[in-house]
Design an enzyme around this catalytic site. Sequence first.
Site, PDB file in Angstrom:
ATOM      1  N   GLY A 218       0.764  -1.349  -0.036  1.00 52.38           N
ATOM      2  CA  GLY A 218       0.118   0.133   0.160  1.00 52.38           C
ATOM      3  C   GLY A 218       1.124   1.331  -0.045  1.00 52.38           C
ATOM      4  N   PRO A 260       5.086  -5.614  -1.900  1.00 54.11           N
ATOM      5  CA  PRO A 260       4.873  -4.188  -2.876  1.00 54.11           C
ATOM      6  C   PRO A 260       4.673  -4.585  -4.216  1.00 54.11           C
ATOM      7  CG  PRO A 260       7.291  -4.324  -2.415  1.00 54.11           C
ATOM      8  CD  PRO A 260       6.461  -5.578  -1.474  1.00 54.11           C
ATOM      9  N   GLY A 261       3.892  -3.742  -4.779  1.00 50.20           N
ATOM     10  CA  GLY A 261       3.626  -3.849  -6.188  1.00 50.20           C
ATOM     11  C   GLY A 261       3.919  -2.596  -6.880  1.00 50.20           C
ATOM     12  N   ARG A 298      -6.768   2.699 -15.867  1.00 49.73           N
ATOM     13  CA  ARG A 298      -6.506   3.788 -14.505  1.00 49.73           C
ATOM     14  C   ARG A 298      -7.126   5.021 -14.558  1.00 49.73           C
ATOM     15  NH1 ARG A 298      -3.798   2.208 -10.561  1.00 49.73           N
ATOM     16  NH2 ARG A 298      -3.482   4.498 -10.059  1.00 49.73           N
ATOM     17  N   CYS A 328     -15.147   3.361 -28.774  1.00 41.96           N
ATOM     18  CA  CYS A 328     -16.428   3.810 -29.124  1.00 41.96           C
ATOM     19  C   CYS A 328     -17.257   4.111 -27.701  1.00 41.96           C
ATOM     20  CB  CYS A 328     -16.853   3.132 -30.125  1.00 41.96           C
ATOM     21  SG  CYS A 328     -16.192   3.337 -31.602  1.00 41.96           S
TER      22      CYS A 328
END
Length: 405
Positions: A218, A260-261, A298, A328
Amino acid sequence: MTNQNLIAIAKEYGSPVYVYDAAKIESQYNRLTSAFKKVKNLRVNYAVKALSNLAVLQLIHSFGAGMDTVSIQEVRLALAAGIDPAKIMFTPNGVSLDELEEVAKMGVQINIDNLSILEQFGTKHPKTPVCVRINPHVMAGGNTNISVGHIDSKFGISIHQIPHLLRIVKNTGMNINGIHMHTGSDILDIDVFLHAAEILFDTAKDFKDLEFLDFGSGFKVPYKEGDIETNIEELGDKLSSRFNKFEKSYGKALTLVFEPGKFLVSEAGKFLANVNVIKQTTSTVFAQIDSGFNHLIRPMFYGSRHEITNISNPKGRERFYSVVGYICETDTFATNRRIAEIAEGNILAFSNAGAYCFSMASNYNSRLRPAEVLFIEGEAQLIRKRETFDDLLRHQIPLKQTVKA
Ligand SMILES: *Cc1c(COP(=O)(O)O)cnc(C)c1O
């Protein structure tokens, strides 16, 4: 990774394309481990879901990291990357007992986050070491989509259910070797994190056979200039002392785990897209790129702000643009954004495109997913081919009957 490098990559591999800077991933890894150098046994498990390309897993593994996985497919990817099952952790949510059993059989550390499956698993496999995910009910950040520790969250076993958890452990005779928490993806306030950590320590003392404490992740990274980010150095300083103190009172060596990412890969990534059309309407100038939320969801999904630079004309006079895609459906990357003057055919670079970008890409509008390139030791290495039309057809079965018009 300079603008020239990026332009050359877009030329060679086409557009759109994801590019990852290996040196940046390594420096983030080193930053995290040096912040916790006072902890004797530190383990960093990279959260595979952030960016799950095999080459990236291999790179991060080469620094000494293990892997944190959330599906059996991610486990298999990590194994395919050549990673020892003993260095893989499985932290799923809401998966079947079958999937957990299958992963445990591979020799991967499993983490269970509900009492129902814990009881079933413990009854059948009392000897398999299991980590439990607790929910400390601490609110991390303000976005409830990415904050997973609050009271209404589906994640983890509530700390109010610890007595029940302990009864299950006693009745089944199962072996709990780790306690885990992951409160979400926006730690701004270190004191809030330390507060959650206290709850974890407090829970941990009731378990006698622990080998590790996993504090999840996080960590917040900056997306634009002036953004607040998690002060890893301060967190490292404070949590290390507290962890070492706990270890002493626990009376047994423990490993401190993080997973962690975003922290490792977000800033290392750039997404490059070509501007197809400049469209001037009465109120707005649109720059339309050869991509959409199918490749980078995102901004539409989380409202994330990704910096956009015109790497074809970096010194151009700045003007205001809305950067949109070709899907579209409304697919806006940025509105009213100041960017160096854009011409059709220019390449735009989106920052923070390492985490949760390619890994969330889809084929919506029957578009092909982009190529991925790793920039390593001054060279661009293709690590995923651009999809082809055949990839769209694969697995589709045409109708058997002849259909009359
Ligand atoms: C997604 C996830 C992470 C990584 O979170 P980041 O914000 O990318 O660091 C870590 N642990 C678990 C269990 C996760 O689901």
